[in-house]
Enzyme design. Structure first.
Site, mmCIF file in Angstrom:
data_model
loop_
_atom_site.group_PDB
_atom_site.id
_atom_site.type_symbol
_atom_site.label_atom_id
_atom_site.label_comp_id
_atom_site.label_asym_id
_atom_site.label_seq_id
_atom_site.Cartn_x
_atom_site.Cartn_y
_atom_site.Cartn_z
ATOM 1 N N LYS A 216 -52.534 18.981 8.143
ATOM 2 C CA LYS A 216 -51.621 18.919 6.996
ATOM 3 C C LYS A 216 -50.196 19.286 7.412
ATOM 4 O O LYS A 216 -49.223 18.600 7.056
ATOM 5 C CB LYS A 216 -52.114 19.875 5.908
ATOM 6 N N CYS A 270 -43.539 20.707 0.412
ATOM 7 C CA CYS A 270 -44.331 20.274 1.572
ATOM 8 C C CYS A 270 -43.439 20.085 2.789
ATOM 9 O O CYS A 270 -43.429 20.895 3.700
ATOM 10 C CB CYS A 270 -45.086 18.984 1.248
#
Length: 422
Positions: A216, A270
């Site tokens: 991720k 993010c």
């Protein structure tokens, strides 16, 4: 195993759509959040965030009795943790991840855990966070066994499964995108796959929890590096009087080149955050990733300098005016187009800095919010038409669909960070 009741801890931009997807498949879903207002809104069948199609899903699932929200955790077959992972306060050179929300989630679900339960961490986290979650749960419930000590025989299964969705397309991508499943044991991975296959049509790929966590972070760090290259090009082109938008368009005609578009910086929870999780673990090795962060973090200040220059040039052309009489229009506050998410938004940072240095009026156009965050100070939220007709300097920060067909009078000063009005 059977997952008839699913609990989602954290009902934000990821947790709420995920909860709604499970409920749409007729699973009993208990959403948990510390925000009483969000809980009340959801229990009315409404949503507190902007995301296409989500309002329909939530309304249907609440009305049909499959989804309800609460401020306290309740027993369930599976628990998904989707809470924030911000940085610790202190302003260090390399920000340190704060796992406080994950620890709080562990404390909230620990009293209701039962043998056979599955716990999945979805929050974007530094490598090792899933193991830390398991350690907290083991400390809180010593009578239960966990994968780190009992492996395949553990009472509680634990896995990491990061979201990989694009704001504005979350409902579709939750279904279509592949998922990386990092179980702390083979049984944990198998259980997590069974759970997600309730609605996921993409492939579920198994790995260990640390690799899943790193995957991720790697995805978003890769994007950050690519954006930094585009942003650095924009700085260079400004110095040498080259149109960066035309340059990138020409370079991208090469069959193996795909340069991204520059902008005012990088935002969201993010791409603007995840690289720091890698850097904080390996500061000496993550040289390129660290440099990309510096480039992207510095871009908003470069934009503010451009605004200051524009005000100075405007006053040179209009000596009868003073800075206090110059009105600046700022178009967009969200971190990306057509959403209401202001987290880590470079546009927010730019408007705040401009407010600090500009003596005149600042008008903000953001069609996806109803009020201006208080940290921006004395700025006025206005309709698009009002800003276009009254502002002297027009600063485009987000390429919302409403702005793409806007025509600014050629006599006005335009600073276009997205290449829409050029």
């Amino acid at each position: 195993m059977s997952f008839e009741t699913v609990s989602v801890i954290g009902l934000g931009y990821i947790g709420l759509p995920t909860a709604a997807m499970f409920a749409s498949k007729r699973k009993k879903v208990i959403g948990v959040d510390i925000n009483q207002k969000a809980v009340d809104t959801i229990n009315r069948g409404e949503i507190h965030i902007v995301e296409p199609e989500l309002d329909i899903l939530v309304h249907a699932s609440v009305t049909q009795g499959y989804f309800r929200a609460s401020t306290t955790a309740e027993p369930a077959d599976a628990f998904l943790i989707a809470v924030p992972t911000p940085f610790k306060a202190g302003g260090s050179v390399i920000p340190e991840p704060d796992l406080g929300y994950i620890e709080a989630a562990a404390k909230s679900i620990a009293p209701v855990l039962e043998k056979g339960n599955l716990v999945v961490l979805e929050s974007t986290s530094p490598v090792g966070a899933t193991e830390q979650l398991a350690a907290w749960l083991a400390e809180l419930r010593p009578e239960l066994t966990f994968p780190q000590s009992s492996g395949s025989d553990a009472d509680i299964k634990i896995a990491y499964c990061p979201e990989r969705v694009l704001p504005g397309h979350v409902v579709r991508e939750l279904v279509e995108n592949d998922r990386v499943i990092g179980g702390m044991s083979p049984e944990s991975s198998a259980a997590a796959i069974e759970l997600y296959k309730t609605f996921v049509e993409g492939e579920c790929i198994i790995t260990d929890s640390r690799t899943a966590e790193m995957a991720k972070l790697t995805e978003n760090s890769s994007r950050d590096v690519q954006i930094a290259f585009a942003n650095e090009l924009s700085l260079i082109c400004d110095e040498i009087d080259v149109d960066v938008w035309e340059l990138i368009k020409l370079a991208n005609r090469h069959p193996r080149v795909n340069i991204l578009q520059p902008g005012p910086g990088v935002g969201g929870h993010c791409i603007a955050v995840d690289p720091w999780f890698i850097i904080s673990k390996s500061p000496d090795a993550a040289k390129l990733i660290h440099t990309a962060r510096k480039v992207n973090d510095s871009k908003p200040l470069w934009v503010v300098d451009k605004v200051n220059q524009a005000v100075g040039e405007f006053l040179q052309r209009h000596p009868e005016r003073n800075a206090k009489s110059v009105t600046i229009g700022c178009y967009g506050l969200a971190f990306k187009p057509d959403i209401d998410d202001l987290r880590e938004s470079p546009a927010m940072q730019i408007v705040q800095k401009v407010r600090e240095v500009h003596a005149g009026k600042i008008l903000v156009v953001e069609p996806n919010v109803e009020s201006v965050p208080t940290q921006l100070g004395e700025v006025e939220l206005v309709e698009l038409e009002d800003a276009v007709s009254t502002c002297d300097i027009h600063l485009l920060l987000v390429d919302h669909k409403e702005f793409k067909s806007t025509v600014i009078d050629k006599s006005k000063v335009v600073i276009d960070t997205k290449g829409v009005w050029l």
